[in-house]
Design an enzyme around this catalytic site. Structure first.
Site, PDB file in Angstrom:
ATOM      1  N   ARG A  61      16.272  32.611  40.175  1.00  0.00           N
ATOM      2  CA  ARG A  61      17.641  32.779  39.662  1.00  0.00           C
ATOM      3  C   ARG A  61      17.710  33.957  38.677  1.00  0.00           C
ATOM      4  O   ARG A  61      18.747  34.566  38.491  1.00  0.00           O
ATOM      5  CB  ARG A  61      18.137  31.487  39.000  1.00  0.00           C
ATOM      6  CG  ARG A  61      19.534  31.625  38.414  1.00  0.00           C
ATOM      7  CD  ARG A  61      20.184  30.309  38.036  1.00  0.00           C
ATOM      8  NE  ARG A  61      19.310  29.317  37.496  1.00  0.00           N
ATOM      9  CZ  ARG A  61      18.748  29.367  36.277  1.00  0.00           C
ATOM     10  NH1 ARG A  61      18.983  30.372  35.469  1.00  0.00           N
ATOM     11  NH2 ARG A  61      17.945  28.403  35.878  1.00  0.00           N
ATOM     12  N   TYR A 114      42.534  42.342  44.172  1.00  0.00           N
ATOM     13  CA  TYR A 114      42.220  41.269  45.125  1.00  0.00           C
ATOM     14  C   TYR A 114      42.709  39.925  44.563  1.00  0.00           C
ATOM     15  O   TYR A 114      42.531  39.640  43.370  1.00  0.00           O
ATOM     16  CB  TYR A 114      40.705  41.275  45.355  1.00  0.00           C
ATOM     17  CG  TYR A 114      40.194  40.141  46.186  1.00  0.00           C
ATOM     18  CD1 TYR A 114      40.655  39.937  47.478  1.00  0.00           C
ATOM     19  CD2 TYR A 114      39.246  39.264  45.679  1.00  0.00           C
ATOM     20  CE1 TYR A 114      40.184  38.888  48.244  1.00  0.00           C
ATOM     21  CE2 TYR A 114      38.761  38.219  46.436  1.00  0.00           C
ATOM     22  CZ  TYR A 114      39.242  38.027  47.720  1.00  0.00           C
ATOM     23  OH  TYR A 114      38.767  36.990  48.472  1.00  0.00           O
ATOM     24  N   ASP A 186      36.070  48.003  40.782  1.00  0.00           N
ATOM     25  CA  ASP A 186      35.669  47.329  42.024  1.00  0.00           C
ATOM     26  C   ASP A 186      35.782  48.373  43.139  1.00  0.00           C
ATOM     27  O   ASP A 186      36.879  48.768  43.525  1.00  0.00           O
ATOM     28  CB  ASP A 186      36.597  46.135  42.264  1.00  0.00           C
ATOM     29  CG  ASP A 186      36.249  45.372  43.547  1.00  0.00           C
ATOM     30  OD1 ASP A 186      35.617  45.958  44.437  1.00  0.00           O
ATOM     31  OD2 ASP A 186      36.645  44.197  43.660  1.00  0.00           O
ATOM     32  N   LYS A 210      31.135  43.000  52.455  1.00  0.00           N
ATOM     33  CA  LYS A 210      31.974  43.880  53.276  1.00  0.00           C
ATOM     34  C   LYS A 210      31.136  45.023  53.867  1.00  0.00           C
ATOM     35  O   LYS A 210      30.182  44.770  54.557  1.00  0.00           O
ATOM     36  CB  LYS A 210      33.155  44.390  52.447  1.00  0.00           C
ATOM     37  CG  LYS A 210      33.842  43.311  51.621  1.00  0.00           C
ATOM     38  CD  LYS A 210      34.426  42.215  52.485  1.00  0.00           C
ATOM     39  CE  LYS A 210      35.115  41.170  51.617  1.00  0.00           C
ATOM     40  NZ  LYS A 210      35.502  39.984  52.306  1.00  0.00           N
TER      41      LYS A 210
HETATM   42  C1  LIG Z   1      38.288  44.300  46.786  1.00  0.00           C
HETATM   43  C2  LIG Z   1      37.549  42.993  46.809  1.00  0.00           C
HETATM   44  N1  LIG Z   1      36.803  42.651  45.746  1.00  0.00           N
HETATM   45  C3  LIG Z   1      36.121  41.496  45.715  1.00  0.00           C
HETATM   46  C4  LIG Z   1      36.151  40.618  46.777  1.00  0.00           C
HETATM   47  C5  LIG Z   1      35.383  39.322  46.697  1.00  0.00           C
HETATM   48  O1  LIG Z   1      34.219  39.417  47.454  1.00  0.00           O
HETATM   49  P1  LIG Z   1      33.427  38.122  47.988  1.00  0.00           P
HETATM   50  O2  LIG Z   1      34.245  37.537  49.080  1.00  0.00           O
HETATM   51  O3  LIG Z   1      32.101  38.659  48.402  1.00  0.00           O
HETATM   52  O4  LIG Z   1      33.325  37.180  46.818  1.00  0.00           O
HETATM   53  C6  LIG Z   1      36.903  40.940  47.913  1.00  0.00           C
HETATM   54  C7  LIG Z   1      36.954  40.018  49.060  1.00  0.00           C
HETATM   55  O5  LIG Z   1      37.660  40.219  50.026  1.00  0.00           O
HETATM   56  C8  LIG Z   1      37.623  42.163  47.925  1.00  0.00           C
HETATM   57  O6  LIG Z   1      38.381  42.521  48.982  1.00  0.00           O
END
Ligand SMILES: Cc1ncc(COP(=O)(O)O)c(C=O)c1O
Length: 397
Positions: A61, A114, A186, A210
């Site tokens: 962890r 998001y 992000d 992704k």
């Molecule tokens: C721009 C963005 N940031 C963060 C996330 C969250 O990622 P995760 O699904 O791996 O937790 C997503 C998920 O679609 C996203 O589109």
């Protein structure tokens, strides 16, 4: 066979693993290290591991070889001094925000982030006394005036979902630098095509679920930045149990080997498809950052090396969007992105579900919008399929 002296009984032989002798030749592929725990040779060795005087791992962890290998590649990708791996993109965002915020602090957040990031900040962090104000990341004219005495960070996404609005990174980074606060970006939609640290960001986050993973078969997140910021965020992730596991780190490491070729191909195809959709009278509007019609195409040329692998089209209303999607049996409706295969999403029904219609209307996220994550198929085949599905709709312009 590994040399092995058999102990007294079979149960003892079964319980104990044979001592692994390191190979004198090296494996070409990084091994998958599933061990939860690493055994120090002495109490002095434990001290050395915890104090950083010896290299190695103690407990998965807190760190393990596959996460460290992936983190090293992410640090190179983002031009960062350090990086670490989390269990999901949301875990990476949680660890980053919790490492920078305390009770009573305040953050400034792009209005179009998001959905689950909004939920995290507005519902969960709010319960711990964290305040937030929203701003327009593509036009952050009043941002400096929004910074208060307890503002600790600014949070943005490089490209918004689903309309690919482009963040004015230079102006926002200037506000953060003047105020002495952190800019957290992000960068999930723009791996390789944008490097936010070069534009003044302090922490960069990806959902590796992704494009980085690239095959829709793992859930992970990563954070990159300076060594002190990463050490702090990593400690938060270890304490909150947000760190990523070996197998998915190993898969993501493999995915990264092809990330540049996948991104090149998908971005080139997305650019071609965006122009074709724009020329089609059945499509109300196309959102793709490098099209001259996109409201942020100048910002895009300042921070992006290409228009990206995502685009959105507005077909007018929900019924037309639905018919278009149903006319594409080989291009699945899959509310994620970044797969090797082209996928569709309907933001009003998925990522933006439940948001007030007035808020969505204000940002142009109407029920006619379909988001397309472009994959690696031949773009001519994709256009043949898209054009055939558009045939069923009447022209709107
Ligand atoms: C721009 C963005 N940031 C963060 C996330 C969250 O990622 P995760 O699904 O791996 O937790 C997503 C998920 O679609 C996203 O589109």
């Amino acid at each position: 066979m590994i040399p092995y002296s058999r102990p007294g009984s079979l149960s003892t032989a079964c319980a104990r693993a044979p001592e692994v002798q390191p190979s004198s030749s090296r494996p070409l592929v990084p091994p998958l290290d599933l061990s939860v725990v690493y055994c120090p040779s002495s109490l002095d060795h434990v001290d050395a591991l915890y104090e950083g005087d010896a290299r190695g791992w103690i407990y998965a962890r807190e760190g393990h070889p596959n996460a460290d290998q992936l983190a090293t590649k992410i640090a190179v990708l983002e031009g960062a001094a350090s990086a670490f791996v989390c269990a999901s993109g949301m875990a990476a965002i949680t660890a980053s925000l919790c490492s920078l915020l305390s009770q009573g602090d305040h953050m400034l957040m792009a209005a179009e982030v998001y959905g689950k990031t909004s939920v995290l900040v507005d519902r969960e962090l709010a319960r711990y006394g964290v305040g937030r104000e929203l701003f327009d990341a593509a036009r952050p004219a009043n941002l400096a005036a929004m910074v208060g005495p307890r503002t600790r960070l600014i949070f943005v996404e490089t490209l918004s979902n689903p309309l690919l609005r482009v963040t004015d990174m230079a102006q926002i980074a200037r506000v953060a630098a003047d105020a002495g606060i952190a800019l957290v970006v992000d960068n999930t939609f723009a791996p390789l095509i944008c490097r936010p640290l070069e534009h003044g960001a302090h922490l960069v986050i990806h959902s590796a679920t992704k494009m980085i993973g690239g095959h829709s078969d793992l859930t992970l997140g990563v954070v990159a930045g300076s060594a002190p910021l990463i050490a702090r965020a990593r400690a938060v992730a270890a304490a909150m149990g947000l760190t990523g596991n070996p197998f998915e780190s190993w898969l993501a490491l493999r995915g990264m080997a092809t990330l540049p070729v996948r991104m090149d191909r998908a971005c080139a195809s997305a650019g071609v498809l965006a122009s074709r959709f724009e020329a089609d009278p059945r499509v109300n509007r196309v959102w793709y950052p490098s099209l001259a019609s996109h409201p942020d195409h100048e910002l895009a040329s300042a921070i992006l090396s290409s228009g990206g692998s995502m685009l959105a089209i507005d077909l007018g209303d929900r019924e037309r969007a639905s018919r278009f999607m149903e006319g594409l049996p080989n291009i699945p409706f899959a509310p994620s992105l970044g797969d090797v295969r082209t996928t569709l999403s309907h933001p009003c029904s998925t990522s933006h579900r439940g948001q007030p219609p007035a808020h969505l209307e204000r940002f142009g996220i109407t029920p006619g919008v379909v988001r397309i994550s472009v994959g690696l198929e031949d773009e001519r085949d994709l256009w043949t399929e898209f054009a055939a599905s558009l045939q069923a709709l009447s022209p709107v312009r």
